[in-house]
Motif scaffolding. Structure first.
Motif, PDB file in Angstrom:
ATOM      1  N   GLU A 162       0.846  -1.187   0.000  1.00  0.00           N
ATOM      2  CA  GLU A 162       0.000   0.000   0.000  1.00  0.00           C
ATOM      3  C   GLU A 162       0.878   1.232   0.000  1.00  0.00           C
ATOM      4  O   GLU A 162       1.769   1.400   0.851  1.00  0.00           O
ATOM      5  CB  GLU A 162      -0.940   0.030   1.201  1.00  0.00           C
ATOM      6  CG  GLU A 162      -1.857   1.258   1.187  1.00  0.00           C
ATOM      7  CD  GLU A 162      -2.975   1.208   2.210  1.00  0.00           C
ATOM      8  OE1 GLU A 162      -3.831   2.120   2.190  1.00  0.00           O
ATOM      9  OE2 GLU A 162      -2.989   0.268   3.020  1.00  0.00           O
ATOM     10  N   GLY A 163       0.651   2.089  -0.984  1.00  0.00           N
ATOM     11  CA  GLY A 163       1.372   3.347  -1.057  1.00  0.00           C
ATOM     12  C   GLY A 163       0.449   4.515  -0.804  1.00  0.00           C
ATOM     13  O   GLY A 163      -0.685   4.345  -0.350  1.00  0.00           O
ATOM     14  N   LYS A 164       0.939   5.693  -1.129  1.00  0.00           N
ATOM     15  CA  LYS A 164       0.155   6.899  -0.863  1.00  0.00           C
ATOM     16  C   LYS A 164      -1.091   6.983  -1.744  1.00  0.00           C
ATOM     17  O   LYS A 164      -2.114   7.509  -1.325  1.00  0.00           O
ATOM     18  CB  LYS A 164       1.039   8.141  -1.072  1.00  0.00           C
ATOM     19  CG  LYS A 164       2.211   8.231  -0.090  1.00  0.00           C
ATOM     20  CD  LYS A 164       2.993   9.511  -0.273  1.00  0.00           C
ATOM     21  CE  LYS A 164       3.893   9.487  -1.489  1.00  0.00           C
ATOM     22  NZ  LYS A 164       5.062   8.587  -1.340  1.00  0.00           N
ATOM     23  N   THR A 165      -0.997   6.449  -2.959  1.00  0.00           N
ATOM     24  CA  THR A 165      -2.107   6.626  -3.910  1.00  0.00           C
ATOM     25  C   THR A 165      -2.611   5.318  -4.524  1.00  0.00           C
ATOM     26  O   THR A 165      -3.462   5.345  -5.410  1.00  0.00           O
ATOM     27  CB  THR A 165      -1.691   7.569  -5.045  1.00  0.00           C
ATOM     28  OG1 THR A 165      -0.561   7.000  -5.730  1.00  0.00           O
ATOM     29  CG2 THR A 165      -1.320   8.944  -4.502  1.00  0.00           C
TER      30      THR A 165
ATOM     31  N   ASP B   2       0.196  12.582 -11.802  1.00  0.00           N
ATOM     32  CA  ASP B   2       1.211  12.839 -10.776  1.00  0.00           C
ATOM     33  C   ASP B   2       2.619  12.703 -11.347  1.00  0.00           C
ATOM     34  O   ASP B   2       3.597  13.051 -10.678  1.00  0.00           O
ATOM     35  CB  ASP B   2       1.074  11.834  -9.617  1.00  0.00           C
ATOM     36  CG  ASP B   2      -0.220  12.013  -8.840  1.00  0.00           C
ATOM     37  OD1 ASP B   2      -1.036  12.866  -9.220  1.00  0.00           O
ATOM     38  OD2 ASP B   2      -0.407  11.286  -7.849  1.00  0.00           O
TER      39      ASP B   2
ATOM     40  N   LYS C 183      -6.354   5.007  -5.449  1.00  0.00           N
ATOM     41  CA  LYS C 183      -7.056   5.588  -4.297  1.00  0.00           C
ATOM     42  C   LYS C 183      -7.439   7.039  -4.602  1.00  0.00           C
ATOM     43  O   LYS C 183      -6.760   7.718  -5.374  1.00  0.00           O
ATOM     44  CB  LYS C 183      -6.165   5.532  -3.050  1.00  0.00           C
ATOM     45  CG  LYS C 183      -5.797   4.117  -2.632  1.00  0.00           C
ATOM     46  CD  LYS C 183      -4.568   4.068  -1.749  1.00  0.00           C
ATOM     47  CE  LYS C 183      -4.779   4.683  -0.393  1.00  0.00           C
ATOM     48  NZ  LYS C 183      -3.613   4.458   0.510  1.00  0.00           N
TER      49      LYS C 183
ATOM     50  N   ASN D  66       6.194  14.199  -0.491  1.00  0.00           N
ATOM     51  CA  ASN D  66       6.263  12.939   0.260  1.00  0.00           C
ATOM     52  C   ASN D  66       5.182  12.876   1.329  1.00  0.00           C
ATOM     53  O   ASN D  66       5.426  12.507   2.479  1.00  0.00           O
ATOM     54  CB  ASN D  66       7.652  12.736   0.871  1.00  0.00           C
ATOM     55  CG  ASN D  66       8.701  12.397  -0.174  1.00  0.00           C
ATOM     56  OD1 ASN D  66       8.413  11.694  -1.145  1.00  0.00           O
ATOM     57  ND2 ASN D  66       9.913  12.912   0.007  1.00  0.00           N
ATOM     58  N   ALA D  67       3.966  13.242   0.910  1.00  0.00           N
ATOM     59  CA  ALA D  67       2.756  13.170   1.757  1.00  0.00           C
ATOM     60  C   ALA D  67       2.750  14.198   2.877  1.00  0.00           C
ATOM     61  O   ALA D  67       1.936  14.109   3.800  1.00  0.00           O
ATOM     62  CB  ALA D  67       2.555  11.778   2.331  1.00  0.00           C
TER      63      ALA D  67
ATOM     64  N   ASP E 206      11.590   8.214   1.383  1.00  0.00           N
ATOM     65  CA  ASP E 206      10.794   9.347   1.858  1.00  0.00           C
ATOM     66  C   ASP E 206      11.449  10.072   3.022  1.00  0.00           C
ATOM     67  O   ASP E 206      11.396  11.306   3.115  1.00  0.00           O
ATOM     68  CB  ASP E 206       9.395   8.874   2.270  1.00  0.00           C
ATOM     69  CG  ASP E 206       8.534   8.525   1.067  1.00  0.00           C
ATOM     70  OD1 ASP E 206       8.981   8.760  -0.072  1.00  0.00           O
ATOM     71  OD2 ASP E 206       7.419   7.996   1.265  1.00  0.00           O
TER      72      ASP E 206
ATOM     73  N   LYS F  12      -1.565  16.162   2.035  1.00  0.00           N
ATOM     74  CA  LYS F  12      -2.362  14.998   1.650  1.00  0.00           C
ATOM     75  C   LYS F  12      -3.835  15.345   1.755  1.00  0.00           C
ATOM     76  O   LYS F  12      -4.281  15.879   2.768  1.00  0.00           O
ATOM     77  CB  LYS F  12      -2.030  13.819   2.572  1.00  0.00           C
ATOM     78  CG  LYS F  12      -2.816  12.558   2.301  1.00  0.00           C
ATOM     79  CD  LYS F  12      -2.280  11.381   3.111  1.00  0.00           C
ATOM     80  CE  LYS F  12      -2.327  11.621   4.597  1.00  0.00           C
ATOM     81  NZ  LYS F  12      -1.873  10.446   5.381  1.00  0.00           N
TER      82      LYS F  12
ATOM     83  N   GLN G 192      -6.826   9.764  -3.391  1.00  0.00           N
ATOM     84  CA  GLN G 192      -5.949  10.567  -2.535  1.00  0.00           C
ATOM     85  C   GLN G 192      -4.902  11.259  -3.391  1.00  0.00           C
ATOM     86  O   GLN G 192      -4.351  10.674  -4.314  1.00  0.00           O
ATOM     87  CB  GLN G 192      -5.272   9.681  -1.487  1.00  0.00           C
ATOM     88  CG  GLN G 192      -4.396  10.452  -0.508  1.00  0.00           C
ATOM     89  CD  GLN G 192      -4.076   9.633   0.733  1.00  0.00           C
ATOM     90  OE1 GLN G 192      -4.856   9.564   1.678  1.00  0.00           O
ATOM     91  NE2 GLN G 192      -2.915   9.001   0.737  1.00  0.00           N
TER      92      GLN G 192
ATOM     93  N   THR H  65      -1.332  13.659  -3.014  1.00  0.00           N
ATOM     94  CA  THR H  65      -0.299  14.038  -2.054  1.00  0.00           C
ATOM     95  C   THR H  65       0.764  14.885  -2.746  1.00  0.00           C
ATOM     96  O   THR H  65       0.879  14.901  -3.971  1.00  0.00           O
ATOM     97  CB  THR H  65       0.379  12.804  -1.437  1.00  0.00           C
ATOM     98  OG1 THR H  65       1.164  12.144  -2.446  1.00  0.00           O
ATOM     99  CG2 THR H  65      -0.649  11.834  -0.868  1.00  0.00           C
TER     100      THR H  65
END
Length: 433
Positions: free
Chosen positions: A15-18, A212, A36, A43-44, A133, A47, A38, A40
């Protein structure tokens, strides 16, 4: 939209940020990449939830991967699954972001003071960043990547693999740059990631390419930017600001589908002097179709029926479709020169040579009167490639296949060299001087 097939989804692998990655129990060696809602930045450090972003990002990625795969780039993409996910080969990811830049802007200017914004890199400039990150993804050199002695899915990442990723990054950028230019949009820079396919043990373009991943400036104007930079530039994230960002993402997703379609219609017409040349012409036709060019076969003789030859020529000139003529005539080749002397369209000679008279016959294709200019290529595949180079000037999909074929030829040589060196080393072959 058609109902997505039912998948037997297993455990979450990442699972990553997006995005999230899940194993597929009924499809060994494949995974599901779920986007997702989301967005960011930093590095989030920033967010936000953005309703609909998953569908927008998935559509963008799927179209781009289809474009690149169709061109001949090896990608971790099987097919889109529903609105927010796609199926991909399972890969072990190389923890490097490869960034390719045509125009100097953003972080490059901060790291390279004195370089003016807008400086143009020819060829595009490739940089590498280690995915970390906690340390803000530090820039790495090629030597650092090799020294790290990475190994993924049983493949050691050495000089050859780094060179392949470097060359592939540039090729991907140039293909997408050419594609976006059809929408009057400048691809300023972009980032990609690679993985090693656990089944084939090959390096492939992996992860995602969505809004992105790049900077896009319509009409080359930074003020019109449609990428994630519009989110980074928000002094404060407000509902109105997020809506503006979403509209930019939607703008890209709408146009990215257009990149899969040719912007112009063109064709290759092969004229043979006799059906005895059909096998030779079929090889040319097959090679043309490999570059995505429609190809037609005709039979005519400039010696026996010059009026009919010129009538056929006029038939293809009359509809205005850009055309390359390929003349296939052995012995005394009058077909190519007659065509060339009576049309402004490109004419290529590709004579079928036999072992008895080939050397003498070829002179009729090479020795031409003044004012006649048809090229002569003996290889059927070579004739198709030259036709593709001509038509690819105005067809980004043909151009993309040409660019990918250059990359793949280079990769084949690189891998063959690695294999022969490894074989020589294991056999203890001594060097000779």
């Amino acid at each position: 939209m058609a109902t997505a097939e039912v998948l037997n989804i297993g455990k979450k692998l990442y699972e990553g940020k997006t995005k999230e990655v899940y194993e597929l129990l009924d499809c060994p060696g494949q995974v599901l990449l779920q986007s997702k809602d989301q967005i960011t930045a930093g590095n989030a450090a920033r967010k936000n939830h953005m309703e609909g972003k998953a569908a927008i990002s998935n559509k963008t990625t799927s179209c781009i991967f289809e474009l690149l795969r169709g061109a001949g780039i090896k990608t971790a993409f099987v097919r889109q699954h529903g609105e927010t996910a796609f199926i991909a080969p399972r890969c072990e990811m190389v923890p490097i972001e490869w960034v390719c830049r045509r125009i100097a802007t953003g972080s490059f200017l901060k790291r390279n003071p004195g370089v003016e914004e807008g400086y143009r890199f020819n060829p595009p400039k490739v940089e590498m960043f280690f995915k970390d990150d906690a340390n803000n993804d530090p820039q790495w050199s090629r030597e650092q990547i090799i020294a790290a002695k990475f190994c993924f899915a049983g493949l050691d990442i050495g000089q050859t693999e780094v060179d392949i990723m470097d060359r592939t990054t540039q090729a991907i950028f140039e293909i997408l740059e050419k594609s976006w230019s059809t929408q009057n949009c400048t691809l300023v820079d972009m980032k990609v990631e690679f993985g090693v396919d656990v089944t084939t043990k090959e390096i492939v373009l992996a992860d995602v390419i969505d809004n992105d991943s790049w900077r896009l400036w319509p009409l080359g104007d930074r003020r019109l930017q449609k990428d994630k930079q519009s989110y980074r530039d928000l002094k404060e994230v407000t509902p109105e600001g997020l809506q503006m960002v979403k509209k930019n993402f939607e703008w890209v997703a709408e146009r990215v589908e257009l990149l899969l379609k040719p912007q112009s219609v063109s064709r290759v017409v092969i004229l043979m002097g006799s059906t005895s040349d059909l096998e030779h012409c079929t090889q040319i036709k097959k090679a043309c179709e490999g570059f995505g060019m429609p190809c037609e076969l005709r039979v005519t003789s400039a010696h026996k029926g010059p009026e009919e030859t010129l009538r056929i020529k006029a038939e293809y000139e009359g509809d205005g479709i850009p055309t390359v003529f390929v003349a296939v005539a052995g012995r005394s080749n009058g077909l190519g020169p007659v065509l060339s002397g009576n049309t402004v369209y490109p004419v290529l000679n590709c004579p079928p040579l036999d072992s008895e008279w080939g050397a003498q016959d070829v002179w009729s294709s090479l020795r031409l009167p003044g004012g006649v200019c048809c090229s002569t290529i003996l290889s059927p595949q070579g004739a198709a490639r030259l036709a593709a180079q001509i038509l690819g000037l105005n067809d980004h999909l043909v151009w993309a296949r040409l660019r990918a074929s250059l990359l793949n030829m280079w990769i084949s040589l690189k891998q063959a060299d690695k294999k022969i060196r490894a074989s020589s080393s294991s056999e203890g072959t001594p060097f000779s001087f």
